[in-house]
Design an enzyme around this catalytic site. Sequence first.
Site, PDB file in Angstrom:
ATOM      1  N   HIS A   1     -93.549   8.346 -17.807  1.00  0.00           N
ATOM      2  CA  HIS A   1     -92.387   8.443 -17.385  1.00  0.00           C
ATOM      3  C   HIS A   1     -91.609   7.110 -17.528  1.00  0.00           C
ATOM      4  CE1 HIS A   1     -94.420   7.187 -13.793  1.00  0.00           C
ATOM      5  NE2 HIS A   1     -94.873   6.222 -14.412  1.00  0.00           N
ATOM      6  N   HIS A   2     -92.131   6.227 -17.743  1.00  0.00           N
ATOM      7  CA  HIS A   2     -91.436   4.817 -18.319  1.00  0.00           C
ATOM      8  C   HIS A   2     -90.606   4.667 -18.916  1.00  0.00           C
ATOM      9  CE1 HIS A   2     -93.403   3.608 -13.764  1.00  0.00           C
ATOM     10  NE2 HIS A   2     -94.525   3.077 -14.739  1.00  0.00           N
ATOM     11  N   ALA A   3     -90.913   6.303 -20.149  1.00  0.00           N
ATOM     12  CA  ALA A   3     -89.686   5.346 -21.335  1.00  0.00           C
ATOM     13  C   ALA A   3     -88.911   5.936 -21.471  1.00  0.00           C
ATOM     14  CB  ALA A   3     -90.570   6.597 -22.702  1.00  0.00           C
TER      15      ALA A   3
END
Length: 794
Positions: free
Chosen positions: A264-266
């Site tokens: 989810h940080h990408a």
Amino acid sequence: MEVDGSPSQRQSNAPVTLTESSTTQQPETLDQSMDIDSAPEAGPSKQPQMIIQQTTTIEETTVITNDLPQTIAPSELTNGIIHTPSRPLNGHLPTSASGPSDLFSISTPNFNVVERPRIYRTGYIYDPMMMLHCQEGYVPTAESVVDNGPGHPEEPMRIKRIFSRLAEQGLIKRMKRIDFGQVSMEQVLLVHGEDLWLKVQGTENLTDEYIQDSKLYYEQLSLYVCRETAHCARLSCGGVIQACISVCEREVRNAFAIVRPPGHHAEPDEHMGFCFFNNVAVAAREVQRRDLAKKVLILDWDVHHGNGTQRAFWDDPNVLYVSLHRHDGGRFYPTSDFGALDMVGSGAGEGTSVNIPWPGPGFGDADYIYAFQRIVMPIAYEFAPDLVIISAGFDAADGDQLGGCHVTPAAYGHMTHMLCALAGGKLVVALEGGYNLKAISDSALAVAQVLLGETPAELEAHQASEVATEVIYQCAKVQSKYWKSIDVKACEPPEVNALEDGSSPITSIPDLLKIYRAHHMYEKHQLYQIPLASSELETAFAGQVMCSENVYDMGPEGVLVIFVHDFGNLRVETDGVSTTNVHMANSYLIDTSDAIINWVKKEGYNIIDVNILKQLPTAFASEGPKMVSKAGPQMESQLIRYIWDNYIELSEADNVVLIGHGTGCQTIMDLVNCREVEKKVKAVVQVAGLHSLVRVDPTNENRRIWFRKSNQVYVPSTHPVLEEERIQKRLGGQVFTSERAKVVDVLNDVLPRIKEFVSSKVPETLPAVNGHANGHAHLNGAGEEASIAHPITA
């Protein structure tokens, strides 16, 4: 055999023939409860009891053997004949030729058979190959380590511990393993740029030397790489995609993707924060592309904000992104304001980004459940998604050192249970973060149990924290602009009347004003607080008595000004006016203070500044205000006498000027009446509002004569004291008026006259200015005497 069917459904009582077939096999399943558990026995007397349920339109037929139900697909029921498997599968119906082939017969009508394939309740995604993404020299964390391993927090054992925990509790055998492949470039490009794809793919060809040389670069992105990283990232993303497809196509009702690395940080153009491809974002785009789901809800309960997911759908009205995370004012990873309350999306997607940012660590079950009840679920129901994906990071779990929060497995279960009510139960749980091996295993177990239909564990009685209710209230105010279901009034925090130690949490506006003024006086004019030896006085007036640095010295002019006031008392400062503005009152307070201090400093005088305001009065005394009284409030009188005894009398200054403002007029008059002040005090100035004044002691004739020569009183022209000449005489006779109504305005209006009066009294006593020794003068806006002044004789 016993036939069970309702009268409205039964067509006849004709027998149904049960025969064996070597061509039809039961579907294999890991759910053992679906098998028939009966031992093969010879002879009719040993045949198991069976119940056939029959309807006009048959979808499936249920056979009950020893109270265990067996579902028989319609394809196995042909012209009223039930075909059983030919191979004996651990307790299946007997296949011996000696057994009867026709137990009973029922003539049945022609059925309109409807095929309905059986749906497994829960699927799972798991491949131990995803453990190959690891740091150089990684040694698998021992099974005896229950919390955190010694290496990088995003370690391979995270998914193994979760899978092992589900297996040992018997959950894996109740779930369906979903076959999946690696994500394709075409799918990744639905969210990410081609440069990122090539960047991740390039890690497969890195040399050991290059991996070492690029270590710092990747650490700045909170990443590590090895030659297996790209393969694991493709598996992880492909697994989440297949889980979503399987759920949308009803192969399974819901699914748990036990995958790593997380996603989810990408961001669309950058990998970061342990993440390479944004698994849930790519999966959401893929099911939309296949028209399997139009509207997708992504609920992210990872303790870190899913910046990449939010960025991917920033302007998309068909993807609702909701995140509960630590924000810490933008200081918690990923350290930006992108996860703040007001980050709501843009364009067509405005309102489809919902952020619930916790301001620090320590939030737990009650806070998360409250957020779900007030914000998450109302918006989710209104959005009405076709598919729900949970970005299930378990780093907010109790025991996770990175997250610092206290969410229990039971709370994760309850949140999952609430989300299962959406989208017809089409729910995919995709693993994100979570770095305490025990916490993530226990939390994942609780989530999987709910996916399988179990009731979530009971939560203890709880109440959301005050901070959490305030966050939810602020979030509701933002989101109510976009969602009709958000009730801002219902989210308003309850009023707090007392803190845990019993103290009041409320700071009144007057208290704020006087605190701010004291700070301003120090910062701008270098006035210092005077300590009060009396505990009673310190409690009432701490920090409210300030003085210039060399208050005991004579000073350049030998003059010490005592300025006693109640700045911040809005009750007094607004007497005579119908409305007030707090900001304007604060401005007047500071401006007037600056004007007086600047004058004192310019003249070379020393000063003691005394703010006697204790608290905001809410009502007058029961007998009502008096125009003239004998004494002022006792506590304030005690304070001014303390200051006289310990500072003023000990000062080398021989010329003291007393200036009272508002209720401070009563205080300086108490000092005049209670101490022998005539020798040192050269001038007494009172700037009064529409409240009572204190008269000079009528029994001391010498003091009355001195006071008449040394005193001036300034009041609004509407003050009741002006109606009676007798009362003016009791006040010393030197009464002047101003057309201004507010006491702060009166002080500003008459300040030029005060300066003139004080300069006439120091350094030596002089007759009254301009021949008005015993006069009543009217001042215009400039502080000058108007032509309507009339002398008043004492």
